[in-house]
Design an enzyme around this catalytic site. Sequence first.
Site, mmCIF file in Angstrom:
data_model
loop_
_atom_site.group_PDB
_atom_site.id
_atom_site.type_symbol
_atom_site.label_atom_id
_atom_site.label_comp_id
_atom_site.label_asym_id
_atom_site.label_seq_id
_atom_site.Cartn_x
_atom_site.Cartn_y
_atom_site.Cartn_z
ATOM 1 N N GLY A 1 0.809 -1.212 0.000
ATOM 2 C CA GLY A 1 0.000 0.000 0.000
ATOM 3 C C GLY A 1 0.842 1.262 0.000
ATOM 4 C CG HIS B 1 5.253 5.327 -4.675
ATOM 5 N ND1 HIS B 1 5.779 4.628 -5.733
ATOM 6 C CD2 HIS B 1 5.800 4.785 -3.551
ATOM 7 C CE1 HIS B 1 6.618 3.718 -5.276
ATOM 8 N NE2 HIS B 1 6.643 3.782 -3.956
ATOM 9 C CB ALA B 2 4.481 7.675 -9.766
ATOM 10 C CG HIS C 1 3.255 1.031 -5.418
ATOM 11 N ND1 HIS C 1 3.531 2.041 -4.533
ATOM 12 C CD2 HIS C 1 3.815 -0.088 -4.901
ATOM 13 C CE1 HIS C 1 4.206 1.557 -3.511
ATOM 14 N NE2 HIS C 1 4.400 0.266 -3.704
ATOM 15 C CD GLU D 1 14.397 -4.370 -13.370
ATOM 16 O OE1 GLU D 1 15.160 -3.384 -13.479
ATOM 17 O OE2 GLU D 1 14.230 -5.199 -14.283
ATOM 18 C CG ASP E 1 12.053 -3.609 -2.861
ATOM 19 O OD1 ASP E 1 12.785 -3.206 -1.954
ATOM 20 O OD2 ASP E 1 10.946 -3.098 -3.122
ATOM 21 C CB VAL F 1 9.242 4.755 -11.150
ATOM 22 C CG1 VAL F 1 8.763 6.153 -11.512
ATOM 23 C CG2 VAL F 1 8.556 3.713 -12.030
ATOM 24 C CG LEU G 1 9.092 7.260 -7.546
ATOM 25 C CD1 LEU G 1 7.672 7.292 -8.105
ATOM 26 C CD2 LEU G 1 9.451 8.621 -6.998
HETATM 27 O O1 PAF Z 1 7.705 -5.066 -2.082
HETATM 28 C C1 PAF Z 1 6.755 -5.056 -1.268
HETATM 29 O O2 PAF Z 1 5.961 -4.122 -1.196
HETATM 30 C C2 PAF Z 1 6.582 -6.240 -0.334
HETATM 31 O O3 PAF Z 1 7.807 -6.750 0.063
HETATM 32 C C3 PAF Z 1 5.690 -7.349 -0.911
HETATM 33 C C4 PAF Z 1 6.303 -7.963 -2.159
HETATM 34 C C5 PAF Z 1 4.322 -6.773 -1.250
HETATM 35 C C6 PAF Z 1 5.501 -8.456 0.109
HETATM 36 O O4 PAF Z 1 4.914 -7.983 1.261
#
Ligand code: PAF
Length: 284
Positions: free
Chosen positions: A31, A34-35, A37, A150, A152, A178, A186
């Site tokens: 949740g 932001h841009a 996501h 990417e 993460d 992004v 971001l």
């Molecule tokens: O990258 C995230 O926001 C979280 O680690 C994920 C993949 C939703 C798992 O909780």
Amino acid sequence: MQTVHDLASLRAALRAWRKQDQRIALVPTMGNLHAGHHALVRRAQQCAPRVVVSVFVNPTQFGPGEDFTRYPRTLRQDQAGLAALDCDLLFAPAVEVMYPYGPEQALSIHVPEITDVLEGAHRPGHFDGVATVVAKLFAMVQPDFAVFGEKDWQQLQVVRRLQRDLGLALEIIGLATVREADGLALSSRNQYLDAAARARAPLLHATLRWMRAATLQGHAHAVVEHAAAQRLQRGGFEPDYCAIRVADTLHPPVHGTPDEQLIALVAARLGGTRLIDNLPFAAP
Ligand code: PAF
């Protein structure tokens, strides 16, 4: 856009789409969208006619003393943003839905080796929490595609291994990070930065670019990593690591293996906020 909080409603929506032979793409999130996501959602919409976004702040991936309780929860805003994107379904489960026996009694999935280094070394147990919740989401939604950022990078590699090792019939899609105009990736955690820290933050991306350039000029990896950490320290960061690794395995690169795809990764604290970022050498 429909929002569901429980498994029965989720399954009802999925069943209707499956009946019409519609493929489903999942974007797992915590949740506070932001841009970055929103770009994941648009990528998911290119993959499949139906897109599910999950919003769940997963307790098992936060260590003691991390920001689980203060992690921003903004479901109303997230709903509005997703509706504007024409997303099909928002799945926002409570902790009891994801962990019916409680987070402490839940099964736990461990992806070995790749989770021992970098983020895994600095945040013990973090990737067990990520792998577990992602596996649960995959089991609940049974998507044909799942899209991850990417930014993460290590998480993305962990998820790819999870998918392959479990033999799941879904395709994992990674989407390029992004960034703000000044290079800052971001992240929901950027809002923890005060004005002074925000002004310093672009040094993280600048350092990654410097690491890539110095490596491509032929400087030894260890020298580059050390100099990068010093550069960040001088800029007010407390680095956890500055590393050059093989992109998919995260092993230290072996000199003289020219076809290995490399990546620079950094994690550092800035005014109490821990930021991570990376730069694949193949990226622009
Ligand atoms: O990258 C995230 O926001 C979280 O680690 C994920 C993949 C939703 C798992 O909780």
